[in-house]
Write an enzyme that holds these catalytic residues in place. Structure first.
Site, PDB file in Angstrom:
ATOM      1  N   ASP A   9       0.688  -1.236  -0.140  1.00 24.99           N
ATOM      2  CA  ASP A   9      -0.048  -0.033  -0.036  1.00 24.99           C
ATOM      3  C   ASP A   9       1.097   1.287  -0.069  1.00 24.99           C
ATOM      4  O   ASP A   9       2.040   1.047   0.373  1.00 24.99           O
ATOM      5  CB  ASP A   9      -0.828   0.019   1.420  1.00 24.99           C
ATOM      6  N   ASP A  11       0.012   5.246   0.897  1.00 21.56           N
ATOM      7  CA  ASP A  11      -0.174   6.165   1.898  1.00 21.56           C
ATOM      8  C   ASP A  11      -0.488   5.311   3.463  1.00 21.56           C
ATOM      9  O   ASP A  11      -1.213   4.511   3.498  1.00 21.56           O
ATOM     10  CB  ASP A  11      -1.658   7.011   1.586  1.00 21.56           C
TER      11      ASP A  11
HETATM   12  C1  XBP Z   1      -5.205   6.229   0.828  1.00 15.14           C
HETATM   13  C2  XBP Z   1      -6.292   6.738   0.357  1.00 15.14           C
HETATM   14  C3  XBP Z   1      -6.297   7.793  -0.717  1.00 15.14           C
HETATM   15  C4  XBP Z   1      -5.490   9.078  -0.009  1.00 15.14           C
HETATM   16  C5  XBP Z   1      -5.847  10.290  -1.005  1.00 15.14           C
HETATM   17  O1  XBP Z   1      -4.713   5.338  -0.346  1.00 15.14           O
HETATM   18  O2  XBP Z   1      -7.440   6.333   0.737  1.00 15.14           O
HETATM   19  O3  XBP Z   1      -7.565   8.289  -0.986  1.00 15.14           O
HETATM   20  O4  XBP Z   1      -5.922   9.278   1.180  1.00 15.14           O
HETATM   21  O5  XBP Z   1      -5.377  10.102  -2.246  1.00 15.14           O
HETATM   22  P1  XBP Z   1      -3.709   3.973   0.175  1.00 15.14           P
HETATM   23  P2  XBP Z   1      -6.388  10.326  -3.183  1.00 15.14           P
HETATM   24  O6  XBP Z   1      -4.594   2.845  -0.410  1.00 15.14           O
HETATM   25  O7  XBP Z   1      -2.557   4.147  -0.671  1.00 15.14           O
HETATM   26  O8  XBP Z   1      -3.655   3.918   1.531  1.00 15.14           O
HETATM   27  O9  XBP Z   1      -7.048  12.099  -3.003  1.00 15.14           O
HETATM   28  O10 XBP Z   1      -5.708  10.366  -4.659  1.00 15.14           O
HETATM   29  O11 XBP Z   1      -7.508   9.236  -3.394  1.00 15.14           O
HETATM   30 MG    MG Z   2      -3.077   3.225   3.330  1.00 13.40          MG
END
Ligand code: XBP
Ligand code: MG
Length: 262
Positions: A9, A11
């Site tokens: 993953d 973020d």
């Molecule tokens: C986390 C998310 C993303 C980010 C924001 O993604 O849910 O929506 O919070 O990015 P991950 P966007 O699966 O990497 O933890 O605004 O591009 O959605």
């Molecule tokens: Mg994440």
């Protein structure tokens, strides 16, 4: 099945990026003349909704609006989100979100051992590439599959993005390990049948996870795991050898550490 791929993953897992996302959302709202300000507490609640466009739309639905205003605001969500992504990629470019402890180490171990690397993220592709370019430079090419954003209709906790990453690599779920930071992410990886390691971030700590292994972080020489987690892993940090042993034990095969039982 032995471990042929590590699927990360982005973020909260590769790097602690959600505070930068939060700031980018708020700057975008300002740019559109909207008096919305997502506090940290409110953002932590809103993170239950994966995907920035979906998160903004969900937020609009919580506002006491006349139907006409709601429809109008929903109509500009894509434009707001494009502005947010532009702001986020600019912010991430200043290096404010380093890779979390142990990430670079484990990526290097996997690379050296011929274990493939992939990404399965809800975030927008531009965000992934901006982070990898700034924090990994040319090594960003180590990821042979980057599954993210709107590639799939159903975002985490649906398993779709993990299934897309596995399909792109031609692997079964038994051959890969997922790394996540959130409840939605762990649910997605487990629903896709993956052995899942969770390293909660400041935005998800204290939540209940159904992961196979929960650690504060992956650990490295500068950031060893705390003693009880080091005992669980069998080393001061989660190395590829330890991960393979844990994955094999979870898949029911007894592994005398470092080699399969006869
Ligand atoms: C986390 C998310 C993303 C980010 C924001 O993604 O849910 O929506 O919070 O990015 P991950 P966007 O699966 O990497 O933890 O605004 O591009 O959605
Ligand atoms: Mg994440």
């Amino acid at each position: 099945m032995s471990v042929s791929a590590l699927i990360f993953d982005v973020d909260g897992t590769l790097a602690d990026t959600e505070e930068t996302h939060r700031q980018a959302f708020n700057y975008a709202f300002l740019r559109f003349g909207l008096d919305w300000e997502w506090s940290k507490a409110r953002y932590r609640e809103l993170l239950a909704v994966s995907g920035g466009k979906e998160r903004i739309a969900h937020f609009i639905d919580t506002l006491p609006l006349a139907e006409g205003d709601r429809v109008r605001l929903r109509g500009i969500v894509p434009a707001i989100h494009r502005a947010k992504t532009e702001l986020y990629t600019e912010l991430i470019g200043d290096g404010r979100c380093p890779l979390r402890p142990g990430v670079a180490r484990l990526l290097g171990e996997a690379r050296d051992a011929g274990v493939r690397l992939a990404i399965a993220s809800t975030t927008t592709s531009a965000n992934v590439h901006a982070l990898l370019a700034r924090q990994m430079g040319g090594s960003a090419r180590w990821f042979d599959t980057i599954a993210c954003g709107d590639l799939v209709a159903s975002k985490k906790p649906a398993p779709d993005i993990y299934r897309a990453a596995l399909a792109a690599m031609g692997l079964s779920s038994a051959q890969a390990v997922a790394f996540e930071d959130s409840v939605n992410g762990v649910r997605a990886a487990k629903a896709a049948g993956l052995f899942t390691v969770v390293t909660p971030s400041q935005w998800s700590n204290g939540e209940a996870f159904d992961a196979d292994l929960a650690l504060d972080h992956l650990g490295d020489a500068d950031h060893p795991l705390r003693p009880e987690q080091a005992r669980l892993v069998g080393a001061p940090w989660l190395g590829l050898a330890e991960l393979r042993a844990l994955h094999a034990a979870a898949s029911g095969r007894v592994v005398a550490f470092g080699r399969s039982a006869a």
